[in-house]
Design a protein around this motif. Structure first.
Motif, PDB file in Angstrom:
ATOM      1  N   LEU A  48      30.465  37.259  45.389  1.00 57.17           N
ATOM      2  CA  LEU A  48      31.701  37.989  45.102  1.00 57.17           C
ATOM      3  C   LEU A  48      32.206  37.650  43.708  1.00 57.17           C
ATOM      4  N   ASN A  49      32.203  36.361  43.351  1.00 58.79           N
ATOM      5  CA  ASN A  49      32.643  35.964  42.015  1.00 58.79           C
ATOM      6  C   ASN A  49      31.780  36.588  40.938  1.00 58.79           C
ATOM      7  N   GLU A  50      30.459  36.624  41.156  1.00 58.95           N
ATOM      8  CA  GLU A  50      29.562  37.230  40.168  1.00 58.95           C
ATOM      9  C   GLU A  50      29.794  38.734  40.062  1.00 58.95           C
ATOM     10  N   ALA A  51      30.003  39.395  41.205  1.00 58.20           N
ATOM     11  CA  ALA A  51      30.283  40.835  41.185  1.00 58.20           C
ATOM     12  C   ALA A  51      31.589  41.116  40.444  1.00 58.20           C
ATOM     13  N   GLN A  52      32.609  40.295  40.673  1.00 60.82           N
ATOM     14  CA  GLN A  52      33.874  40.477  39.971  1.00 60.82           C
ATOM     15  C   GLN A  52      33.690  40.258  38.475  1.00 60.82           C
ATOM     16  N   ARG A  53      32.912  39.263  38.108  1.00 60.55           N
ATOM     17  CA  ARG A  53      32.679  38.973  36.686  1.00 60.55           C
ATOM     18  C   ARG A  53      31.963  40.161  36.031  1.00 60.55           C
ATOM     19  N   MET A  54      30.926  40.706  36.707  1.00 65.15           N
ATOM     20  CA  MET A  54      30.188  41.839  36.147  1.00 65.15           C
ATOM     21  C   MET A  54      31.071  43.078  36.027  1.00 65.15           C
ATOM     22  N   ALA A  55      32.030  43.240  36.937  1.00 65.61           N
ATOM     23  CA  ALA A  55      32.927  44.402  36.912  1.00 65.61           C
ATOM     24  C   ALA A  55      34.144  44.166  36.029  1.00 65.61           C
ATOM     25  N   SER A  56      34.218  43.011  35.374  1.00 64.05           N
ATOM     26  CA  SER A  56      35.384  42.642  34.555  1.00 64.05           C
ATOM     27  C   SER A  56      36.664  42.747  35.372  1.00 64.05           C
ATOM     28  N   MET A  57      36.588  42.255  36.586  1.00 63.07           N
ATOM     29  CA  MET A  57      37.720  42.332  37.508  1.00 63.07           C
ATOM     30  C   MET A  57      37.867  40.998  38.230  1.00 63.07           C
ATOM     31  N   GLY A  58      39.091  40.624  38.487  1.00 62.20           N
ATOM     32  CA  GLY A  58      39.362  39.423  39.256  1.00 62.20           C
ATOM     33  C   GLY A  58      40.403  39.708  40.320  1.00 62.20           C
ATOM     34  N   SER A  59      40.554  38.775  41.227  1.00 61.50           N
ATOM     35  CA  SER A  59      41.573  38.929  42.271  1.00 61.50           C
ATOM     36  C   SER A  59      42.541  37.756  42.198  1.00 61.50           C
ATOM     37  N   TRP A  60      43.747  37.986  42.691  1.00 64.29           N
ATOM     38  CA  TRP A  60      44.786  36.962  42.630  1.00 64.29           C
ATOM     39  C   TRP A  60      45.705  37.073  43.833  1.00 64.29           C
ATOM     40  N   ASN A 116      41.650  31.394  23.025  1.00 63.82           N
ATOM     41  CA  ASN A 116      41.027  31.495  21.703  1.00 63.82           C
ATOM     42  C   ASN A 116      41.673  32.571  20.830  1.00 63.82           C
ATOM     43  N   GLY A 117      42.749  33.197  21.312  1.00 66.90           N
ATOM     44  CA  GLY A 117      43.477  34.202  20.545  1.00 66.90           C
ATOM     45  C   GLY A 117      43.037  35.635  20.797  1.00 66.90           C
ATOM     46  N   GLU A 118      41.934  35.838  21.536  1.00 67.61           N
ATOM     47  CA  GLU A 118      41.484  37.191  21.841  1.00 67.61           C
ATOM     48  C   GLU A 118      42.536  37.907  22.683  1.00 67.61           C
ATOM     49  N   VAL A 119      42.795  39.167  22.335  1.00 70.39           N
ATOM     50  CA  VAL A 119      43.719  39.983  23.111  1.00 70.39           C
ATOM     51  C   VAL A 119      42.888  40.881  24.022  1.00 70.39           C
ATOM     52  N   HIS A 120      43.193  40.859  25.302  1.00 73.30           N
ATOM     53  CA  HIS A 120      42.502  41.699  26.277  1.00 73.30           C
ATOM     54  C   HIS A 120      43.508  42.636  26.925  1.00 73.30           C
ATOM     55  N   TYR A 121      43.139  43.900  27.001  1.00 67.95           N
ATOM     56  CA  TYR A 121      43.949  44.880  27.710  1.00 67.95           C
ATOM     57  C   TYR A 121      43.521  44.832  29.171  1.00 67.95           C
ATOM     58  N   VAL A 122      44.503  44.758  30.067  1.00 70.99           N
ATOM     59  CA  VAL A 122      44.209  44.670  31.493  1.00 70.99           C
ATOM     60  C   VAL A 122      45.089  45.642  32.271  1.00 70.99           C
ATOM     61  N   ILE A 182      43.032  42.297  38.962  1.00 70.67           N
ATOM     62  CA  ILE A 182      43.264  42.445  37.535  1.00 70.67           C
ATOM     63  C   ILE A 182      41.932  42.870  36.922  1.00 70.67           C
ATOM     64  N   ARG A 183      41.969  43.951  36.119  1.00 73.50           N
ATOM     65  CA  ARG A 183      40.754  44.488  35.512  1.00 73.50           C
ATOM     66  C   ARG A 183      40.875  44.455  33.997  1.00 73.50           C
ATOM     67  N   ASP A 184      39.837  44.011  33.348  1.00 75.31           N
ATOM     68  CA  ASP A 184      39.785  43.994  31.886  1.00 75.31           C
ATOM     69  C   ASP A 184      39.350  45.379  31.421  1.00 75.31           C
ATOM     70  N   ILE A 185      40.229  46.074  30.706  1.00 75.37           N
ATOM     71  CA  ILE A 185      39.922  47.421  30.204  1.00 75.37           C
ATOM     72  C   ILE A 185      39.897  47.436  28.680  1.00 75.37           C
ATOM     73  N   THR A 186      39.603  46.300  28.071  1.00 75.84           N
ATOM     74  CA  THR A 186      39.618  46.181  26.611  1.00 75.84           C
ATOM     75  C   THR A 186      38.660  47.162  25.959  1.00 75.84           C
ATOM     76  N   GLU A 187      37.450  47.269  26.485  1.00 78.59           N
ATOM     77  CA  GLU A 187      36.458  48.176  25.898  1.00 78.59           C
ATOM     78  C   GLU A 187      36.941  49.628  25.996  1.00 78.59           C
TER      79      GLU A 187
END
Length: 188
Positions: free
Chosen positions: A36-48, A117-123, A144-149
Motif C-alpha cells: 500500500l505504501n509503495e502504491a501510494q508513493r507511485m501515485a504521488s498520494m498519501g493518506s492521513w 529542502n525548499g521545494e514547493v509542491h502543489y497538492v 493528499i495528492r501531489d499535483i505539482t507536475e
C-alpha cells in the motif's frame, strides 16, 4: 487421566496453531502495508488521519514524505502539518480544516506545501469525518495528492495562451472570428 492428557494435547496444539497462524497473518498484514505504501508513493498520494481530540496527525509514508517528516514518530503534532503549508495558503487551509472538523463535513482543498529542502509542491487534499467506534469521537481521515507536475503543465499552458493572445492582439492585420452560421463572436 488419558482423556485429560489428550485434551491438554489438543489445547496445546490449538494454541500453537493460533500463534503460528497469527504470525503468518501478521507477516501478511506487514507485506500488504508495504505494498500500500509503495502504491501510494507511485501515485504521488498519501493518506492521513487527524486525531481531533489530541490534535495529532497520523500519516502514511507517502504523506510523511510530502510533509518532510519521514524521520519523525508516527503521531506528530498537527502544527507540523501547518509548518509545511506555504505561508500564503496557511490561513485558508486552517480555516477550511477547522470548519470541516467543526461541522463534520467533507474537506477538499488545493494548496502548496514547502518541503524541508525548499521545494514547493502543489497538492490537493480531501478528507471526511469518521466515527471512531472505540472512543465514540470523530476523527478526520483523508488523502493528499501531489499535483505539482499537473500544475506545472497548467501554468505553462496558461502562459502560452497569454502569449498567443498578445501576439494576436498586436497584429496589424484585423482578425475576426465567426461561426458557420455567419455570426461574428470575436476580433482582435
Amino acid at each position: 487421566a488419558t482423556l485429560a492428557g489428550c485434551a491438554v494435547i489438543v489445547i496445546v496444539m490449538f494454541i500453537v496453531m493460533y500463534f503460528l497462524e497469527s504470525g503468518a497473518t501478521q507477516r501478511l498484514l506487514q507485506m500488504q502495508g508495504k505494498r500500500l505504501n509503495e502504491a501510494q508513493r507511485m501515485a504521488s498520494m498519501g493518506s492521513w488521519t487527524v486525531d481531533v481530540r489530541h490534535q495529532t496527525l497520523i500519516c502514511s509514508e507517502a504523506a510523511r514524505w510530502l510533509l518532510s517528516i519521514e524521520n519523525s514518530t508516527q503521531h506528530v503534532d498537527l502544527e507540523v502539518f501547518f509548518d509545511a503549508v506555504h505561508r500564503e495558503d496557511k490561513a485558508a487551509v486552517l480555516l477550511a480544516l477547522q470548519e470541516a472538523i467543526a461541522q463534520r463535513s467533507r474537506f477538499h482543498m488545493g494548496f502548496r506545501l514547502v518541503r524541508a529542502n525548499g521545494e514547493v509542491h502543489y497538492v490537493v487534499s480531501d478528507g471526511m469525518p469518521m466515527l471512531d467506534t472505540e472512543t465514540g469521537e470523530y476523527n478526520f481521515e483523508g488523502t493528499i495528492r501531489d499535483i505539482t507536475e499537473y500544475q506545472s503543465l497548467l501554468n505553462a499552458l496558461e502562459s502560452s495562451e497569454a502569449h498567443l493572445k498578445k501576439v494576436i492582439n498586436s497584429c496589424l492585420i484585423g482578425i475576426v472570428q465567426g461561426r458557420a452560421d455567419g455570426r461574428l463572436f470575436g476580433a482582435n
